[in-house]
Design a protein around this motif. Structure first.
Motif, PDB file in Angstrom:
ATOM      1  N   GLY A  34     -34.107  28.693 -38.384  1.00  0.00           N
ATOM      2  CA  GLY A  34     -34.280  29.859 -37.549  1.00  0.00           C
ATOM      3  C   GLY A  34     -34.185  31.206 -38.230  1.00  0.00           C
ATOM      4  O   GLY A  34     -34.357  32.243 -37.589  1.00  0.00           O
ATOM      5  N   ASP A 202     -41.551  37.943 -32.660  1.00  0.00           N
ATOM      6  CA  ASP A 202     -41.489  37.483 -31.268  1.00  0.00           C
ATOM      7  C   ASP A 202     -41.690  35.973 -31.175  1.00  0.00           C
ATOM      8  O   ASP A 202     -40.968  35.269 -30.440  1.00  0.00           O
ATOM      9  CB  ASP A 202     -42.562  38.193 -30.432  1.00  0.00           C
ATOM     10  CG  ASP A 202     -42.257  39.669 -30.233  1.00  0.00           C
ATOM     11  OD1 ASP A 202     -41.092  40.062 -30.455  1.00  0.00           O
ATOM     12  OD2 ASP A 202     -43.185  40.421 -29.873  1.00  0.00           O
ATOM     13  N   GLN A 204     -41.170  33.809 -33.507  1.00  0.00           N
ATOM     14  CA  GLN A 204     -40.021  33.137 -34.120  1.00  0.00           C
ATOM     15  C   GLN A 204     -38.887  32.976 -33.115  1.00  0.00           C
ATOM     16  O   GLN A 204     -38.243  31.925 -33.040  1.00  0.00           O
ATOM     17  CB  GLN A 204     -39.545  33.928 -35.339  1.00  0.00           C
ATOM     18  CG  GLN A 204     -38.372  33.269 -36.069  1.00  0.00           C
ATOM     19  CD  GLN A 204     -37.897  34.104 -37.232  1.00  0.00           C
ATOM     20  OE1 GLN A 204     -38.166  35.302 -37.309  1.00  0.00           O
ATOM     21  NE2 GLN A 204     -37.182  33.483 -38.148  1.00  0.00           N
ATOM     22  N   GLU A 205     -38.661  34.017 -32.322  1.00  0.00           N
ATOM     23  CA  GLU A 205     -37.609  33.945 -31.301  1.00  0.00           C
ATOM     24  C   GLU A 205     -37.944  32.910 -30.233  1.00  0.00           C
ATOM     25  O   GLU A 205     -37.084  32.154 -29.787  1.00  0.00           O
ATOM     26  CB  GLU A 205     -37.411  35.314 -30.656  1.00  0.00           C
ATOM     27  CG  GLU A 205     -36.653  36.296 -31.525  1.00  0.00           C
ATOM     28  CD  GLU A 205     -36.348  37.582 -30.775  1.00  0.00           C
ATOM     29  OE1 GLU A 205     -36.377  37.560 -29.528  1.00  0.00           O
ATOM     30  OE2 GLU A 205     -36.074  38.596 -31.442  1.00  0.00           O
ATOM     31  N   LYS A 206     -39.199  32.879 -29.817  1.00  0.00           N
ATOM     32  CA  LYS A 206     -39.616  31.948 -28.768  1.00  0.00           C
ATOM     33  C   LYS A 206     -39.576  30.497 -29.239  1.00  0.00           C
ATOM     34  O   LYS A 206     -39.167  29.597 -28.508  1.00  0.00           O
ATOM     35  CB  LYS A 206     -41.035  32.284 -28.291  1.00  0.00           C
ATOM     36  CG  LYS A 206     -41.145  33.580 -27.512  1.00  0.00           C
ATOM     37  CD  LYS A 206     -42.603  33.860 -27.145  1.00  0.00           C
ATOM     38  CE  LYS A 206     -42.746  35.207 -26.444  1.00  0.00           C
ATOM     39  NZ  LYS A 206     -44.176  35.520 -26.154  1.00  0.00           N
ATOM     40  N   GLY A 208     -38.193  29.339 -32.333  1.00  0.00           N
ATOM     41  CA  GLY A 208     -37.077  28.958 -33.197  1.00  0.00           C
ATOM     42  C   GLY A 208     -37.488  28.555 -34.593  1.00  0.00           C
ATOM     43  O   GLY A 208     -36.790  27.796 -35.274  1.00  0.00           O
TER      44      GLY A 208
END
Length: 341
Positions: A34, A202, A204-206, A208
């Motif tokens: 992550g 964005d 990456q956050e969604k 992981g």
């Protein structure tokens, strides 16, 4: 944090008519789940070769050669011991890559939707219709307008920024655990660069996904990276978190990179900083510090032996003789400090 990628003593050479070019010379690093790791350095320092070696995309065994003793482990499995079948499953499904030039990386004879569909059919076993529907969703996810129509268009019908977004959609189609972004903002204007980096963050956050961001531009990584490692002449010369590299850099080459970034308070007639000299010839690498010939703080020992790794903090390391206890004190050049933005 849990490691997802572990690289130890990676050495990569290219066999040319002039001799053996030692492109990557014994680097070691890891990537946690992550996180975003930025690999920074000038052209020719070995960044892209390292990225391609992780996915075994180099032309092995000739002219490229990953030297014996090198280790690349993904989720505890040795990538260097994988056969072609294992590598096909690894690429796209577990590790994906956004290549430097989308115009040459995309197939000009296939529609964008079909190029995204390919990996979905291969790795997720979807039918052609299911894969195309998912491809349209991916184009919509990367903010391409009229995705249902754009999916049936060819790369030459897309602008540079849209082609880069399409590359991101292809790379993320199978929800990989690692995304390698090789100079994802090259040749794009500043506003599009910012959009592409925001998009990667964005997604990456969604999803992981862990990200390895390969770039020569420190300005690109300032807001997105968790850790930065600076490469020069095939070696990692400094590594640390973002604050340590930007506000407490320890290596003269890192100082040079930071000084070469234009500042907002630069006056109209101020001379921009330029690093003199050229990188060393990696057919015959220098015995000592590879940066010695270009370093204004060079000492005799710098040309005679490689500097040891000095631990600055738990997360910050540097390879420089200036950090030795017997080195003379020097006046550190003024680099960006907190509060001076």
């Amino acid at each position: 944090m849990e490691k997802i990628l572990d690289i130890k003593d990676l050495r990569v050479s290219f066999h040319t008519y002039a001799g053996e070019v030692q492109s990557v010379r014994g680097i070691s690093f890891h990537l946690n789940k992550g996180e975003t790791l930025a690999v920074v350095g000038e052209s020719g320092c070995g960044k892209t070769v390292t990225a391609k070696a992780i996915m075994r995309l180099l032309p092995e065994p000739m002219p490229a050669e990953i030297k014996e003793g090198s280790k690349i482990e993904f989720d505890g499995n040795s990538v260097l011991d994988m056969d072609e079948k294992d590598l096909r499953e690894l690429r796209g499904a577990d590790i994906s890559m956004i290549f430097q030039d989308p115009m040459t990386s995309l197939n000009p004879t296939m529609t964008i939707g079909k190029q995204i569909s390919e990996s979905l059919i291969i790795h997720r076993g979807m039918s052609k219709d299911e894969a195309m529907k998912e491809a349209i969703k991916m184009l919509d996810l990367v903010n391409i307008p009229n995705a249902d129509k754009r999916a049936y268009q060819y790369p030459h019908e897309f602008s540079g920024g849209m082609r880069q977004r399409a590359m991101i959609a292809i790379a993320l189609a199978c929800n990989p655990k690692i995304l390698i972004a090789d100079e994802p903002t090259t040749a794009l204007d500043v506003t599009i660069q910012a959009q592409i980096m925001d998009l990667i963050g964005d997604l990456q956050e969604k999803l992981g996904t862990a990200v390895i961001l390969v770039t020569h531009d420190l300005g690109v990584v300032a807001d997105v990276a968790d850790r930065i490692q600076v490469m020069y002449a095939g070696q990692i010369i400094e590594r640390g978190n973002v604050d340590e590299i930007f506000y407490n850099p320890q290596h003269p080459y890192t100082w040079a990179l930071l000084q070469s970034v234009p500042r907002l308070d630069t006056k109209n007639k101020d001379v921009l900083y330029a690093l003199n000299g050229t990188p060393p010839d990696l057919i015959k690498p220098p015995v000592g510090c590879p940066f010695a010939a270009r370093c204004e703080y060079c000492m005799g020992i710098c040309r005679e032996a490689m500097p040891e790794v000095t631990v600055v903090s738990d997360t910050h390391e540097v390879s420089c003789w200036l950090k030795h206890s017997m080195a003379p004190e020097i006046e550190v050049p003024k680099v960006l400090k907190r509060g001076e933005e």
